[in-house]
Scaffold this motif. Structure first.
Motif, mmCIF file in Angstrom:
data_model
loop_
_atom_site.group_PDB
_atom_site.id
_atom_site.type_symbol
_atom_site.label_atom_id
_atom_site.label_comp_id
_atom_site.label_asym_id
_atom_site.label_seq_id
_atom_site.Cartn_x
_atom_site.Cartn_y
_atom_site.Cartn_z
ATOM 1 N N MET A 1 -54.452 -0.390 15.283
ATOM 2 C CA MET A 1 -55.543 -0.066 14.364
ATOM 3 C C MET A 1 -56.684 -1.013 14.650
ATOM 4 O O MET A 1 -56.516 -2.218 14.622
ATOM 5 C CB MET A 1 -55.019 -0.262 12.945
ATOM 6 N N ARG A 89 -58.439 15.472 -16.709
ATOM 7 C CA ARG A 89 -57.085 15.518 -16.170
ATOM 8 C C ARG A 89 -56.108 15.680 -17.318
ATOM 9 O O ARG A 89 -56.209 15.008 -18.333
ATOM 10 C CB ARG A 89 -56.790 14.210 -15.436
ATOM 11 N N THR A 91 -53.068 15.039 -19.487
ATOM 12 C CA THR A 91 -52.131 13.924 -19.611
ATOM 13 C C THR A 91 -50.873 14.330 -20.353
ATOM 14 O O THR A 91 -49.820 13.777 -20.112
ATOM 15 C CB THR A 91 -52.763 12.756 -20.380
ATOM 16 N N GLU A 101 -57.656 13.958 -20.419
ATOM 17 C CA GLU A 101 -58.303 12.653 -20.331
ATOM 18 C C GLU A 101 -59.688 12.842 -19.728
ATOM 19 O O GLU A 101 -59.821 13.373 -18.627
ATOM 20 C CB GLU A 101 -57.459 11.726 -19.456
ATOM 21 N N GLY A 140 -51.254 15.982 -14.936
ATOM 22 C CA GLY A 140 -51.817 15.569 -13.654
ATOM 23 C C GLY A 140 -52.784 16.566 -13.074
ATOM 24 O O GLY A 140 -53.482 16.261 -12.111
ATOM 25 N N MET B 1 -56.054 1.263 -26.129
ATOM 26 C CA MET B 1 -56.604 2.309 -25.270
ATOM 27 C C MET B 1 -55.593 2.621 -24.186
ATOM 28 O O MET B 1 -55.103 1.720 -23.533
ATOM 29 C CB MET B 1 -57.878 1.744 -24.640
ATOM 30 N N THR B 4 -55.766 4.811 -17.738
ATOM 31 C CA THR B 4 -56.067 6.088 -17.076
ATOM 32 C C THR B 4 -54.828 6.518 -16.299
ATOM 33 O O THR B 4 -54.228 5.725 -15.582
ATOM 34 C CB THR B 4 -57.230 5.937 -16.096
ATOM 35 N N PRO B 5 -54.443 7.764 -16.410
ATOM 36 C CA PRO B 5 -53.209 8.207 -15.733
ATOM 37 C C PRO B 5 -53.392 8.219 -14.228
ATOM 38 O O PRO B 5 -54.498 8.378 -13.720
ATOM 39 C CB PRO B 5 -53.001 9.615 -16.277
ATOM 40 N N SER B 7 -53.398 9.682 -10.601
ATOM 41 C CA SER B 7 -53.627 11.052 -10.153
ATOM 42 C C SER B 7 -52.464 11.500 -9.274
ATOM 43 O O SER B 7 -51.703 10.695 -8.744
ATOM 44 C CB SER B 7 -54.934 11.135 -9.385
ATOM 45 N N ASN B 8 -52.353 12.820 -9.119
ATOM 46 C CA ASN B 8 -51.229 13.357 -8.344
ATOM 47 C C ASN B 8 -51.239 12.868 -6.919
ATOM 48 O O ASN B 8 -50.187 12.558 -6.348
ATOM 49 C CB ASN B 8 -51.299 14.889 -8.346
ATOM 50 N N VAL B 303 -52.953 -7.842 8.436
ATOM 51 C CA VAL B 303 -53.503 -6.725 9.192
ATOM 52 C C VAL B 303 -52.482 -6.313 10.233
ATOM 53 O O VAL B 303 -51.913 -7.163 10.911
ATOM 54 C CB VAL B 303 -54.829 -7.141 9.881
ATOM 55 N N GLU B 304 -52.261 -5.011 10.354
ATOM 56 C CA GLU B 304 -51.269 -4.543 11.317
ATOM 57 C C GLU B 304 -51.855 -4.651 12.706
ATOM 58 O O GLU B 304 -52.877 -4.045 13.005
ATOM 59 C CB GLU B 304 -50.907 -3.099 11.019
ATOM 60 N N ASP B 307 -50.621 -2.386 17.802
ATOM 61 C CA ASP B 307 -51.137 -1.724 18.995
ATOM 62 C C ASP B 307 -52.580 -2.115 19.271
ATOM 63 O O ASP B 307 -53.378 -1.300 19.706
ATOM 64 C CB ASP B 307 -51.016 -0.206 18.830
ATOM 65 N N THR B 311 -55.293 -0.217 22.027
ATOM 66 C CA THR B 311 -56.527 0.358 21.498
ATOM 67 C C THR B 311 -57.744 -0.317 22.086
ATOM 68 O O THR B 311 -58.734 0.332 22.418
ATOM 69 C CB THR B 311 -56.574 0.204 19.970
ATOM 70 N N ILE B 315 -60.703 1.485 24.232
ATOM 71 C CA ILE B 315 -62.123 1.471 23.894
ATOM 72 C C ILE B 315 -62.934 0.962 25.078
ATOM 73 O O ILE B 315 -64.001 1.501 25.399
ATOM 74 C CB ILE B 315 -62.365 0.590 22.653
#
Lengths: 295, 393
Positions: A1, A89, A91, A101, A140, B1, B4-5, B7-8, B303-304, B307, B311, B315
């Motif tokens: 990388m 979203r 919930t 949400e 979700g 409060m 926040t959930p 996300s998928n 940091v990996e 390779d 690389t 380059i």
């Protein structure tokens, strides 16, 4: 990388403030600042009376309408108004409603009777519908909806009773501050660069590839899972980075500003847009074009 | 409060990464985050940093009448608190499930294991005993509160010193720290909790989950152990089915980790003792790095680099060949040199370039007197005028 490294360099900070004539009239306050000692004013949102003196309770700009003084906060949770378009979203799935949400103080409510079920509009909601709620919207899932009304405690009641609202399929969600989204007549735009955008009033912006045919009978719950082409993905990625650049520099988001920013960002590589120097360049160009466009 | 959930796509990403044995911060499956233990100026005050999770523990003592059922034993009281400072998801004065879970596990780990000798806390049997109160506050929640709390609690207990007492019949005199040195508690062993998070129905496990990983976990196994490889408590939550050899493997991993952590705690305690004896500065203020010009200092990010060579070669081969190198400078005379060849003189003058160095040399020898009479037109612009002026002189 391969990793890109840059030395910390003193880059000249370009002043991006355009010379607007009313710039100096902005009255900015922080919580605790005394706005006025005159007792003849009515107090609005964001203020409180402290021993006969009107003091600000949030950090923001003072607005005065005749005798009413209120403070509009710079960074706040979304305060809904009736008629706003929001992206949210799911919930929770509760008995006859879903909890959504929407970046506000309380979760918004989407009642089962406020959604379009396939098979006709005026169908009575049976118990079978209740049990099958999870088949339509699960936890979700992302939806676009409109604010129907506001409960007394401030929670919003949403509805998706039009074909343009409903479950969102493949796309990218960008979170910005709700105060950056400009209120316009329509929040659904098909940009000429090849993608579509939904600018939710609550600060959630949804980017998705423009569908070729507008499905009429889908009812808002059918989401196409066909693979998106690479060119569409590139357009959407570039748009997303542009939105982040605009949000960092506190530019109001509406279809024209997003489009100008996209065009200004075309000569750069998509991942270069996120570098601070490139961001400043692009936003400067966008601001200039916007000023010309208005003037 | 409420938080926040997730996300998928974040959930899918985390699970997919775990399947490929990769973690968000680049650790290995069985690696702990950096543990940092610092002690305060008072005895019994300790802050433990497990990555970004920060837990503060304070131990205090008080003379109280003992429990009726145990007149010759002291009392140890544990209290863990989650405040909104730790995470916006925690609400003040709300008894959440997580709070009860953490409190129960902490009590089980430290009280039921009998790591503290309560008999030595008795002053007058049946009348006065020491009550040791352990208060744990979570300052920042970035996953794995249980481990952090247990390390903080046992470090603070080992660091704590109770006041010395003298008993004369029925009279009890408590000496202040200035009169007599306070006495440490007698701690038999150090039980430490090690948490294992299970994912995808128990097929993958991670040690020391961070907050994101905790949100997608299926179940949690907490093993409290000491360095003598004695298990003090095991707790499994989440309802996942664990196989026998999985639990055995976890206990083996836990014994390795516990011995490392115990070494760390002992080293920190010794350091603190040494600094106090030498009279140096101790406490929380000294443990924080002072503000310097290098304020942009960041933690090392792994940091990996597996390779990198291929690389880089790729380059280099792919880029176009660079333009010809600039020719090296040519020395014309002492003090003058030219590099490369300039373009043709476009001033439109007839004078050659060879005359230039000569005129320049002459110029430096003479002192040019510019007359300020209005008759002469003093135009020092081009060679012709200069030449004509020189001719005039």
């Amino acid at each position: 990388m391969a990793v890109e490294m840059r030395l910390p360099a003193l880059h000249k900070h370009v002043s991006l403030t355009t010379s607007q004539p009313h710039r100096d009239d902005k009255h900015l306050v922080v919580p605790g600042d005394v706005i006025t000692s005159d007792t003849g004013f009515m107090r609005g949102h964001g203020t409180y009376m402290d021993e006969d003196r009107l003091t600000a309770s949030v950090a923001g700009q003072v607005e005065r309408v005749n005798k009413l003084i209120c403070v509009k906060p710079l960074k706040t949770r979304y305060n809904g108004e009736v008629g706003d378009v929001v992206v949210g979203r799911i919930t929770e799935v509760q008995q006859k409603r879903w909890k959504v949400e929407t970046n506000s103080r309380l979760d918004s409510v989407l009642l089962l009777s406020s959604v379009n079920l396939p098979g006709g509009e005026l169908r009575r909601r049976s118990t079978q519908d209740e049990l099958a709620m999870r088949d339509y919207l699960q936890e979700g899932d992302l939806i676009s909806a409109e604010v129907q009304s506001i409960f007394s405690d401030g929670a919003l009641s949403l509805h998706t009773r039009s074909l343009k609202y409903g479950k969102l399929g493949q796309g990218v969600l960008v979170l910005v501050s709700p105060s950056l989204v400009k209120r316009q007549k329509t929040h659904f735009h098909n940009l000429p660069c090849g993608a579509s955008v939904i600018l939710g009033n609550n600060g959630y912006v949804w980017l998705y590839p423009t569908p070729e045919t507008q499905d009429e009978e889908a009812g808002g719950f059918y989401t196409s899972m066909e693979p998106v082409s690479v060119s569409d993905r590139e357009v959407i990625s570039r748009l997303r980075n542009c939105l982040l650049a605009l949000a960092t520099h506190k530019v109001l988001l509406y279809d024209t500003s997003v489009l100008y920013c996209y065009e200004a960002a075309l000569p750069h590589k998509i991942k270069d847009i996120l570098k601070p120097e490139t961001m400043e360049e692009i936003v400067l160009e966008t601001r200039q074009r916007l000023v010309e466009h208005e003037g | 409060m409420r938080d926040t959930p997730l996300s998928n796509c974040e959930k899918r990403f985390l699970l997919k990464a775990i399947e490929e044995k990769k973690r968000l911060d680049g650790r290995q499956t069985y690696d702990y985050r950096n543990i940092k233990i610092t002690f305060g100026t008072d005895y019994g005050c300790c802050i433990v940093e497990l990555g970004k999770t920060r837990v503060l523990c304070q131990v205090t003592s008080e003379l109280v009448p003992p429990k009726d059922s145990r007149p010759t034993e002291g009392i140890v009281f544990f209290n863990l608190e989650l405040s909104p400072m730790a995470s916006p998801a925690f609400e003040p004065n709300r008894q959440s499930e997580l709070l009860v879970l953490l409190n129960r596990q902490l009590e089980r780990c430290l009280r039921n294991s009998k790591c503290i000798d309560t008999e030595s806390l008795c002053v007058v049997s049946g009348e006065k005993v020491w009550q040791i109160r352990v208060d744990v506050h979570v300052l920042n929640h970035d996953g794995n509160l249980m481990d952090g709390a247990s390390i903080a609690a046992i470090s603070a207990l080992s660091h704590f010193r109770r006041p010395d007492v003298a008993i004369q019949g029925r009279d009890v005199t408590v000496f202040s720290p200035e009169e007599r040195d306070p006495i440490p508690l007698s701690i038999y062993h150090m039980p430490i909790c090690v948490s294992f998070a299970f994912f995808l129905q128990g097929s993958y496990l991670l040690v020391d989950p961070c907050e994101r990983e905790e949100r997608v976990k299926d179940g949690l196994l907490v093993i409290a152990m000491n360095k003598h490889q004695e298990i003090c408590s095991i707790q499994s939550s989440g309802g996942i089915m664990l196989l026998k050899d999985q639990v055995l493997r976890c206990s083996k991993i836990a014994s390795v980790k516990v011995s490392e952590i115990t070494q760390l705690i002992n080293k920190a305690l010794e350091n603190d003792k040494r600094i106090r004896k030498e009279g140096g500065k101790f406490g929380f203020a000294e443990s924080m790095p002072k503000e310097r010009i290098t304020t942009l200092k960041r933690d090392e990010a792994p940091v990996e680099m597996t390779d990198v060579k291929e690389t880089a070669n790729d380059i280099v081969n792919r880029t176009e060949t660079s333009t010809e190198a600039v020719p090296s400078p040519v020395l014309v005379a002492a003090g003058t040199a030219h590099v490369g060849e300039g373009i043709v003189n476009s001033w439109g003058l007839d004078e050659d370039e060879e005359d230039e160095p000569q005129t320049e040399d002459r110029k430096t020898d003479e002192v040019m007197v510019i007359s300020d009479s209005e008759e002469d037109e003093v135009v020092i612009l081009n060679e012709e005028a200069k030449k004509s002026k020189k001719n005039r002189k």
